[in-house]
Design a protein around this motif. Structure first.
Motif, PDB file in Angstrom:
ATOM      1  N   ALA A  86     -37.998 -60.611 -42.532  1.00 34.40           N
ATOM      2  CA  ALA A  86     -38.148 -60.325 -41.102  1.00 34.40           C
ATOM      3  C   ALA A  86     -37.456 -59.018 -40.733  1.00 34.40           C
ATOM      4  CB  ALA A  86     -37.586 -61.477 -40.271  1.00 34.40           C
ATOM      5  N   LYS A  87     -36.272 -58.789 -41.287  1.00 35.26           N
ATOM      6  CA  LYS A  87     -35.561 -57.553 -40.962  1.00 35.26           C
ATOM      7  C   LYS A  87     -36.287 -56.340 -41.519  1.00 35.26           C
ATOM      8  CE  LYS A  87     -31.311 -55.189 -40.483  1.00 35.26           C
ATOM      9  NZ  LYS A  87     -29.894 -55.185 -40.541  1.00 35.26           N
ATOM     10  N   THR A  90     -39.296 -55.791 -39.325  1.00 33.74           N
ATOM     11  CA  THR A  90     -38.979 -55.368 -37.967  1.00 33.74           C
ATOM     12  C   THR A  90     -38.370 -53.983 -37.900  1.00 33.74           C
ATOM     13  OG1 THR A  90     -38.605 -57.666 -37.365  1.00 33.74           O
ATOM     14  CG2 THR A  90     -37.704 -56.021 -35.886  1.00 33.74           C
ATOM     15  N   THR A  91     -37.435 -53.670 -38.796  1.00 32.18           N
ATOM     16  CA  THR A  91     -36.712 -52.399 -38.664  1.00 32.18           C
ATOM     17  C   THR A  91     -37.235 -51.284 -39.558  1.00 32.18           C
ATOM     18  OG1 THR A  91     -35.032 -53.016 -40.289  1.00 32.18           O
ATOM     19  CG2 THR A  91     -34.599 -53.567 -37.967  1.00 32.18           C
ATOM     20  N   GLY A 106     -37.014 -51.288 -29.164  1.00 31.79           N
ATOM     21  CA  GLY A 106     -37.191 -52.734 -29.064  1.00 31.79           C
ATOM     22  C   GLY A 106     -36.998 -53.443 -30.386  1.00 31.79           C
ATOM     23  N   MET A 107     -37.542 -52.886 -31.456  1.00 30.50           N
ATOM     24  CA  MET A 107     -37.410 -53.501 -32.778  1.00 30.50           C
ATOM     25  C   MET A 107     -35.944 -53.520 -33.216  1.00 30.50           C
ATOM     26  SD  MET A 107     -40.231 -54.553 -34.043  1.00 30.50           S
ATOM     27  CE  MET A 107     -41.961 -54.399 -33.785  1.00 30.50           C
ATOM     28  N   ASN A 108     -35.242 -52.429 -32.999  1.00 32.66           N
ATOM     29  CA  ASN A 108     -33.837 -52.384 -33.391  1.00 32.66           C
ATOM     30  C   ASN A 108     -32.963 -53.246 -32.489  1.00 32.66           C
ATOM     31  OD1 ASN A 108     -33.356 -50.617 -35.798  1.00 32.66           O
ATOM     32  ND2 ASN A 108     -34.765 -49.385 -34.595  1.00 32.66           N
ATOM     33  N   ALA A 109     -33.383 -53.479 -31.257  1.00 38.43           N
ATOM     34  CA  ALA A 109     -32.622 -54.363 -30.362  1.00 38.43           C
ATOM     35  C   ALA A 109     -32.609 -55.789 -30.893  1.00 38.43           C
ATOM     36  CB  ALA A 109     -33.203 -54.321 -28.953  1.00 38.43           C
ATOM     37  N   ASN A 110     -33.655 -56.169 -31.640  1.00 38.50           N
ATOM     38  CA  ASN A 110     -33.667 -57.502 -32.243  1.00 38.50           C
ATOM     39  C   ASN A 110     -32.490 -57.707 -33.174  1.00 38.50           C
ATOM     40  OD1 ASN A 110     -36.040 -58.282 -31.030  1.00 38.50           O
ATOM     41  ND2 ASN A 110     -37.319 -57.766 -32.779  1.00 38.50           N
ATOM     42  N   TRP A 111     -32.042 -56.645 -33.834  1.00 37.18           N
ATOM     43  CA  TRP A 111     -30.999 -56.772 -34.856  1.00 37.18           C
ATOM     44  C   TRP A 111     -29.658 -56.239 -34.386  1.00 37.18           C
ATOM     45  CZ3 TRP A 111     -32.260 -59.979 -38.494  1.00 37.18           C
ATOM     46  CH2 TRP A 111     -33.606 -60.183 -38.720  1.00 37.18           C
ATOM     47  N   ASN A 112     -29.647 -55.232 -33.539  1.00 37.81           N
ATOM     48  CA  ASN A 112     -28.405 -54.573 -33.154  1.00 37.81           C
ATOM     49  C   ASN A 112     -28.016 -54.823 -31.703  1.00 37.81           C
ATOM     50  OD1 ASN A 112     -28.298 -53.348 -35.737  1.00 37.81           O
ATOM     51  ND2 ASN A 112     -29.751 -51.810 -35.032  1.00 37.81           N
TER      52      ASN A 112
END
Length: 140
Positions: A86-87, A90-91, A106-112
């Motif tokens: 998933a990471k 997504t990233t 938006g994609m990086n907001a999922n992780w950071n």
């Protein structure tokens, strides 16, 4: 098994199987097995240590390496590999394929988180639309 598929890996969709899919399945199966082997190695050396896993119903209860069953370990390894996939998706993959600034943020907001890795507002609003290259990432 259908005789036409002899010699192929057993999958749910053999008609659409490719060398690339075979590679990815092999890679992530090896990653799963590597996680399990490392977990077992740590369990052998420190069976009474906190393994870091938690039961959502009892989040404060410490789970020791020796208390993790083989089935639980298999499922935890599946979750770890699924999170890695998933990471990566997504990233790395999606922003490269469909890059634009809102998507990247938006994609990086999922992780950071919404404010970025450092907890401060992103300084990425510059004229360039290429993602930043971190010092620990290899570049081509």
């Amino acid at each position: 098994m259908n005789p036409e598929w002899a010699g192929q890996e057993a999958t749910a969709f053999p008609d659409n199987w490719t060398v690339g899919l075979s590679f990815l399945h092999n890679l992530f199966a090896r990653e799963h097995n590597s996680f399990v082997a490392e977990f077992r190695s740590l369990a052998e050396r420190t069976p009474s240590a906190d393994c870091g896993l938690r039961d959502p119903a009892q989040p404060k209860h410490v789970i020791h390496y020796k208390d993790v069953t083989p089935d639980e370990l298999f499922e935890v390894a599946r979750l770890v590999v699924a999170a890695e996939i998933a990471k990566i998706h997504t990233t790395e993959w999606t922003p490269q394929l469909l890059y634009n600034e809102p998507l990247y943020l938006g994609m990086n907001a999922n992780w950071n988180g919404l404010l970025g890795e450092n907890g401060a507002k992103s300084q990425r609003h510059s004229a360039t639309l290429s993602p930043p290259v971190s010092e620990n990432r290899a570049t081509l």
